[in-house]
Enzyme design. Structure first.
Site, mmCIF file in Angstrom:
data_model
loop_
_atom_site.group_PDB
_atom_site.id
_atom_site.type_symbol
_atom_site.label_atom_id
_atom_site.label_comp_id
_atom_site.label_asym_id
_atom_site.label_seq_id
_atom_site.Cartn_x
_atom_site.Cartn_y
_atom_site.Cartn_z
ATOM 1 N N GLN A 165 0.795 -1.218 0.000
ATOM 2 C CA GLN A 165 0.000 0.000 0.000
ATOM 3 C C GLN A 165 0.838 1.283 0.000
ATOM 4 O OE1 GLN A 165 -2.678 -1.706 3.313
ATOM 5 N NE2 GLN A 165 -4.102 -0.463 2.146
ATOM 6 N N ARG A 225 3.750 0.185 12.980
ATOM 7 C CA ARG A 225 3.446 -1.136 12.433
ATOM 8 C C ARG A 225 3.528 -1.059 10.912
ATOM 9 N NH1 ARG A 225 -2.044 -3.731 10.926
ATOM 10 N NH2 ARG A 225 -1.373 -5.836 10.460
ATOM 11 N N HIS A 270 1.066 -9.107 4.723
ATOM 12 C CA HIS A 270 -0.084 -8.223 4.537
ATOM 13 C C HIS A 270 -0.479 -8.286 3.054
ATOM 14 C CE1 HIS A 270 -2.265 -4.654 6.552
ATOM 15 N NE2 HIS A 270 -2.860 -4.831 5.381
ATOM 16 N N ASN A 315 -1.902 -10.710 8.414
ATOM 17 C CA ASN A 315 -2.914 -9.690 8.603
ATOM 18 C C ASN A 315 -4.251 -10.146 8.023
ATOM 19 O OD1 ASN A 315 -3.743 -6.801 9.169
ATOM 20 N ND2 ASN A 315 -4.223 -6.933 7.000
ATOM 21 N N GLU A 316 -5.257 -10.237 8.882
ATOM 22 C CA GLU A 316 -6.646 -10.453 8.468
ATOM 23 C C GLU A 316 -6.869 -11.661 7.561
ATOM 24 O OE1 GLU A 316 -8.107 -6.820 6.798
ATOM 25 O OE2 GLU A 316 -8.126 -5.811 8.732
ATOM 26 N N ASN A 453 -7.972 -5.851 14.241
ATOM 27 C CA ASN A 453 -8.309 -4.717 13.383
ATOM 28 C C ASN A 453 -9.815 -4.531 13.455
ATOM 29 O OD1 ASN A 453 -5.645 -4.724 12.654
ATOM 30 N ND2 ASN A 453 -5.979 -5.331 10.524
ATOM 31 N N TYR A 455 -13.059 -1.753 12.673
ATOM 32 C CA TYR A 455 -13.438 -0.487 12.034
ATOM 33 C C TYR A 455 -14.902 -0.116 12.216
ATOM 34 C CZ TYR A 455 -9.026 -0.362 9.378
ATOM 35 O OH TYR A 455 -7.710 -0.295 9.017
ATOM 36 N N GLU A 522 -5.170 -2.006 14.023
ATOM 37 C CA GLU A 522 -5.731 -1.058 13.055
ATOM 38 C C GLU A 522 -7.084 -0.562 13.513
ATOM 39 O OE1 GLU A 522 -6.146 -2.313 8.924
ATOM 40 O OE2 GLU A 522 -4.212 -3.330 9.042
ATOM 41 N N TRP A 567 -4.994 3.412 11.663
ATOM 42 C CA TRP A 567 -4.793 3.177 10.245
ATOM 43 C C TRP A 567 -5.244 4.432 9.537
ATOM 44 C CZ3 TRP A 567 -2.423 -0.555 7.453
ATOM 45 C CH2 TRP A 567 -2.530 -0.427 6.060
ATOM 46 N N GLU A 574 -5.568 1.868 -1.507
ATOM 47 C CA GLU A 574 -6.602 1.195 -0.734
ATOM 48 C C GLU A 574 -7.186 0.012 -1.528
ATOM 49 O OE1 GLU A 574 -7.437 1.001 2.267
ATOM 50 O OE2 GLU A 574 -9.375 0.049 2.044
ATOM 51 N N TRP A 575 -6.337 -0.897 -1.890
ATOM 52 C CA TRP A 575 -6.721 -2.151 -2.542
ATOM 53 C C TRP A 575 -7.698 -1.938 -3.706
ATOM 54 C CZ3 TRP A 575 -2.903 -4.879 -0.989
ATOM 55 C CH2 TRP A 575 -2.426 -4.768 0.320
HETATM 56 C C1 GBH Z 1 -7.915 -3.227 6.676
HETATM 57 O O1 GBH Z 1 -8.909 -4.184 6.599
HETATM 58 C C2 GBH Z 1 -6.678 -3.653 5.942
HETATM 59 O O2 GBH Z 1 -5.837 -4.408 6.779
HETATM 60 C C3 GBH Z 1 -5.903 -2.495 5.394
HETATM 61 O O3 GBH Z 1 -4.906 -2.941 4.533
HETATM 62 C C4 GBH Z 1 -6.836 -1.540 4.709
HETATM 63 O O4 GBH Z 1 -6.174 -0.484 4.098
HETATM 64 C C5 GBH Z 1 -7.796 -1.028 5.760
HETATM 65 O O5 GBH Z 1 -8.529 -2.105 6.234
HETATM 66 C C6 GBH Z 1 -8.818 -0.066 5.228
HETATM 67 O O6 GBH Z 1 -9.724 -0.713 4.390
HETATM 68 O O7 GBH Z 1 -15.958 -4.266 0.344
HETATM 69 O O8 GBH Z 1 -17.997 -4.885 1.402
HETATM 70 O O9 GBH Z 1 -16.457 -6.585 0.728
HETATM 71 C C7 GBH Z 1 -10.114 -3.793 7.245
HETATM 72 C C8 GBH Z 1 -11.186 -4.824 7.202
HETATM 73 C C9 GBH Z 1 -12.679 -6.043 5.863
HETATM 74 C C10 GBH Z 1 -12.475 -3.740 5.508
HETATM 75 C C11 GBH Z 1 -13.289 -6.194 4.503
HETATM 76 C C12 GBH Z 1 -13.082 -3.863 4.138
HETATM 77 C C13 GBH Z 1 -14.469 -5.126 2.724
HETATM 78 C C14 GBH Z 1 -15.943 -5.139 2.794
HETATM 79 N N1 GBH Z 1 -11.778 -4.924 5.889
HETATM 80 N N2 GBH Z 1 -13.963 -4.993 4.098
HETATM 81 S S1 GBH Z 1 -16.636 -5.227 1.182
#
Ligand code: GBH
Length: 645
Positions: A165, A225, A270, A315-316, A453, A455, A522, A567, A574-575
Site C-alpha cells: 500500500q 506497524r 499483509h 494480517n486479516e 483490526n 473499524y 488497526e 490506520w 486502498e486495494w
Molecule cells: C484493513 O482491513 C486492511 O488491513 C488495510 O490494509 C486496509 O487499508 C484497511 O482495512 C482499510 O480498508 O468491500 O464490502 O467486501 C479492514 C477490514 C474487511 C475492511 C473487509 C473492508 C471489505 C468489505 N476490511 N472490508 S466489502
C-alpha cells in the site's frame, strides 16, 4: 536551639488574658521572641497587630478564652501553659491542602470512582461543549457519554501501514530486485481496481522512508506497524534468491526507527504473496505454502529479529480468504466461495501456527520477542444474541477459536457447514476441512497477544434458509447484515462510525478468549477527494470516539488492551478502491510524481492524544470533576481563612 527555647518558654508562661479582650488577628512572631515572658510577648504582638502586619509562617491567634502561639513546629496555648511539640505544623497551606484532599476524597467516594476517569465534555468544531462525540446519533447516556482520562502508563500508541500500500512496487522507480506479488499482477489486469490504479509507486516509501520517519517523530508514537514485502526480499518466494537490496531497505527503516526511539511492529504477511508461488502451486490454496511461508519468516527472524521484538504473522486471514478466494475482489481474484475459501483458511491457520512454533523453538530464547496474529472483525449487533454470536464465530471465531481456544473451528461452523454440505450432496464430508488431533494440539495457543483490526459495526438478522442457493460462506452463515441509516458514514461504503461497537467487540474477545492481551493493530476512517482533504474533522471525531471506547473498555470492563495503532500513517493504495478512499493522518498528493505528504488536522489531534496518553483536562476538554475540584479548592481557601481568624 529550638530545644533550649522550648525549655525557656515553657517555664516562663504567664498570660494575662484580660489584656487581650479584643479578638486578635494572626500576626507575626519572630523566633527569638519566645524567650520573652508571655505578657511581654502579647504586648509586642498587639503592637504588631495594630501596625497591621500580615500573618506569616510564625503565627499567633487569640480569643478571650484561648491564646495560641505557633512558630515552626511548636504550639503554645494558655490553657495548658505549656509548650507542645506537634507532629504537624498547622500552617495555612497544610490546612488548605488537607481540607481540599478531604473534599476530593469525599467526592470520589461519593461518585463511586477511585481514579481520574470521569465522564466529561469535549469541544466540537464550533467550540461548543459536548458530552457526546456524535450528539445527534449516539447520545445514550449509559453508552455514549465521553470519558476523560488517561491510558495505562505502558500503553502503546502507534500508526500502521503495509508494504504494497505504501512502498511502490514497479520497475520504474528503482525498486531494485523485487519480485512481483499477486497484487502487482492483479492491479495490472484491467477492471480489478477502481480507475485501474495500482501500487507501482504508491507513496514511494521505498525511496521516501526517511520522510515517513519524520512524520512518525512528529506524531510521537511509540510503535510503527509496517509490513515486509515477501517478494521484495525473496523475489520468487523461496530461498533460491535472497534480494539483499530488499533486506537493506528494511534494515535502514528498522535502524532509523530505533534511532528515533520508535519500536517496530512488523507484519510478515499483509497480502502481497509472491506471484511465483501462486503460479507454482496456487499459493495459499496448497499446503506447500506452509513450508515456504515458514522459510520466509525464518529469514526475517534471522535478519531482523535482533531488533524487531513484536511480530505479526498474518494480517486479516478473513479478508485474504473471503475477498481473495471467495468473492475475488482482491488478489489473486479467485471466486470459489465455500470451497476454496475454507481450504485457504485452513492453510493460513496452519502456516501461522508453524511460524509461531519456529519463533518459539528457534528464536524466542535469544531474541526475547513476541509473535501473534491480527484478525479483523466488525462488531455484530443483533436482537438475538445467538444470531450475533453465530456471525462472530463465522468471522473472527473461524481463526480465533483454533488459535486461542482448542485448536479447532467453532462448533457452530462445524455443525452448520457439515449439515449444509450433506444437503448439497457431499455425502458425509464437510466443505470445512478438519484438523487432526496432532494439528489441533500444534495450533492451540499459538499467539502471544490478540491482534485486532476493528473499524465498524453491522446489524444482523437470520435469513430464511435457501437450500438452492449457491454454497458459500454467506450462505453458510445465513445471516443478513445491514447498517442503520443514520450511522455516520465515510468514503468507504462498508465503514460507518459506530464507536460503541469497539467497546462491545473488545469485551466479547475478553470473554470468549480468556482475557487475552489485545493489541488494536488497526482502526481508522476514510475520506474522499471530495472533502476534508486537510481539515478532517470527521476523522478526528471517529478516532476520538473510538479511542474513548477503548478507554472505557479498559477502565470499566477491565479489558486488557495493550496498544492502539491508527490506520493509517498516510493516505495509500486502498486495494480494490485504488486511491479513492483516503485513510491517512497525512495527505499524500498522488498526482505529484514526488508524492509529497501534508499533515492533516487529525495528525495534530493524534499527536496530542499520544502526548497526553489519553484525554486529559485541558483547554479543549472540561470535565465535571475538574470543575468540582476547582470549586472545592476555592471553598477550602475561603473556609480555612475563616477558621484562622
Ligand atoms: C484493513 O482491513 C486492511 O488491513 C488495510 O490494509 C486496509 O487499508 C484497511 O482495512 C482499510 O480498508 O468491500 O464490502 O467486501 C479492514 C477490514 C474487511 C475492511 C473487509 C473492508 C471489505 C468489505 N476490511 N472490508 S466489502
Amino acid at each position: 536551639m529550638m530545644k533550649s527555647e522550648s525549655e525557656t518558654v515553657g517555664s516562663a508562661v504567664s498570660v494575662d488574658t484580660s489584656a487581650m479582650s479584643i479578638k486578635t488577628r494572626i500576626t507575626e512572631v519572630y523566633l527569638p521572641m519566645v524567650k520573652m515572658r508571655c505578657s511581654d510577648l502579647f504586648e509586642k504582638m498587639k503592637e504588631y497587630y495594630h501596625k497591621g502586619l500580615e500573618r506569616s509562617k510564625h503565627a499567633y491567634s487569640c480569643t478571650s478564652t484561648k491564646i495560641r502561639l505557633w512558630w515552626g513546629d511548636f504550639q503554645l496555648t494558655t490553657t495548658g501553659r505549656r509548650l507542645r511539640r506537634l507532629t504537624k505544623s498547622p500552617n495555612m497551606l497544610l490546612r488548605i491542602g488537607l481540607i481540599t484532599l478531604a473534599l476530593v476524597i469525599f467526592y470520589l467516594w461519593a461518585s463511586g470512582s477511585t481514579n481520574d476517569h470521569q465522564m466529561g465534555y469535549i469541544v466540537n468544531a464550533e467550540n461548543q461543549q459536548l458530552s457526546y462525540v456524535y450528539p445527534r446519533v449516539f447520545n445514550n447516556p449509559e453508552r455514549d457519554l465521553f470519558m476523560i482520562g488517561t491510558f495505562p502508563e505502558d500503553f502503546l500508541w502507534g500508526v500502521a501501514t503495509s508494504s504494497y500500500q505504501i512502498e511502490g512496487s514497479g520497475d520504474v522507480h528503482g525498486f531494485s530486485g523485487k519480485g512481483d506479488s499477486i497484487w502487482d499482477t492483479f492491479t495490472h489486469r484491467p477492471g480489478n481496481v477502481y480507475n485501474n490504479e495500482n501500487g507501482d509507486i504508491a507513496c514511494d516509501s521505498y525511496n521516501k522512508w526517511h520522510e515517513d520517519i519524520e512524520m512518525l517523530e512528529y506524531l510521537g508514537v511509540q510503535v510503527y506497524r509496517f509490513s515486509i514485502s515477501w517478494p521484495r526480499i525473496m523475489p520468487d518466494g523461496t530461498l533460491s534468491v535472497v534480494n539483499e537490496a530488499g533486506i537493506a531497505y528494511y534494515n535502514r527503516l528498522i535502524n532509523a526507527l530505533l534511532e528515533a526511539g520508535i519500536t517496530p511492529v512488523v507484519t510478515l504477511y499483509h497480502w502481497d504473496l509472491p506471484q511465483a508461488l501462486h503460479d507454482k502451486y496456487g499459493g495459499w490454496m496448497d499446503e506447500q505454502i506452509i513450508r515456504d511461508f515458514n522459510s520466509y519468516a525464518r529469514l526475517c527472524f534471522e535478519r531482523f529479529g535482533d531488533r524487531v521484538k513484536t511480530w505479526i504473522t498474518i494480517n486479516e486471514p478473513w479478508v485474504i480468504t473471503q475477498l481473495g478466494y471467495g468473492s475475488g475482489a482482491h488478489a489473486p481474484g479467485i471466486a470459489d466461495d465455500g470451497f476454496t475459501t475454507y481450504i485457504v483458511a485452513h492453510n493460513l491457520i496452519k502456516a501461522h501456527a508453524k511460524v509461531w512454533h519456529t519463533y518459539d523453538d528457534e528464536f524466542r530464547h535469544n531474541q526475547q520477542g513476541r509473535i501473534g496474529i491480527t484478525l479483523n472483525s466488525d462488531w455484530v449487533e443483533a436482537a438475538d444474541p445467538f444470531v450475533a454470536n453465530r456471525m462472530l464465530q463465522f468471522s473472527i471465531g473461524w481463526f480465533a477459536h483454533p488459535i486461542y481456544v482448542n485448536g479447532d473451528y467453532p462448533e457452530v461452523m462445524k455443525t452448520v457447514i457439515l449439515e449444509k454440505s450433506r444437503i448439497q450432496g457431499m455425502n458425509d464430508s464437510s466443505r470445512l476441512p478438519e484438523f487432526t488431533s496432532v494439528e489441533s494440539e500444534f495450533i492451540r495457543g499459538t499467539s502471544d497477544f490478540f491482534g485486532l483490526n476493528h473499524y465498524t459495526t453491522v446489524y444482523a438478522t437470520e435469513m430464511p434458509d435457501d437450500a438452492d442457493a449457491t454454497p458459500g460462506w454467506e450462505q453458510d452463515v445465513n445471516l443478513d447484515k445491514w447498517y442503520r441509516h443514520n450511522w455516520p458514514g465515510s468514503a468507504s461504503p462498508w465503514l460507518k462510525a459506530v464507536p460503541w461497537g469497539m467497546r462491545r467487540m473488545l469485551e466479547w474477545i475478553k470473554m470468549e478468549y480468556n482475557d487475552p492481551k489485545i493489541f488494536i493493530t488497526e482502526n481508522g476512517y476514510s475520506t474522499s477527494d471530495a472533502n476534508e482533504l486537510i481539515n478532517d474533522q470527521n476523522r478526528m471525531n471517529y478516532i476520538m470516539a473510538y479511542v474513548d471506547e477503548v478507554l472505557k473498555a479498559i477502565e470499566l470492563d477491565q479489558v486488557n488492551v495493550i496498544g492502539y495503532c491508527a490506520w493509517s500513517l498516510m493516505d495509500n493504495f486502498e486495494w480494490a478502491a485504488g486511491y479513492s478512499e483516503r485513510f491517512g493522518l497525512y495527505y499524500v498528493d498522488f498526482n505529484d510524481e514526488d508524492r509529497p505528504r501534508y499533515k492533516k488536522e487529525s495528525a495534530i489531534f493524534y499527536s496530542q492524544l499520544v502526548h497526553n496518553n489519553g484525554f486529559v483536562n485541558s483547554l479543549s476538554v472540561v470535565t465535571s470533576s475538574s470543575i468540582f475540584v476547582l470549586l472545592t479548592a476555592q471553598l477550602a481557601v475561603i473556609m480555612s481563612t475563616c477558621l484562622c481568624r
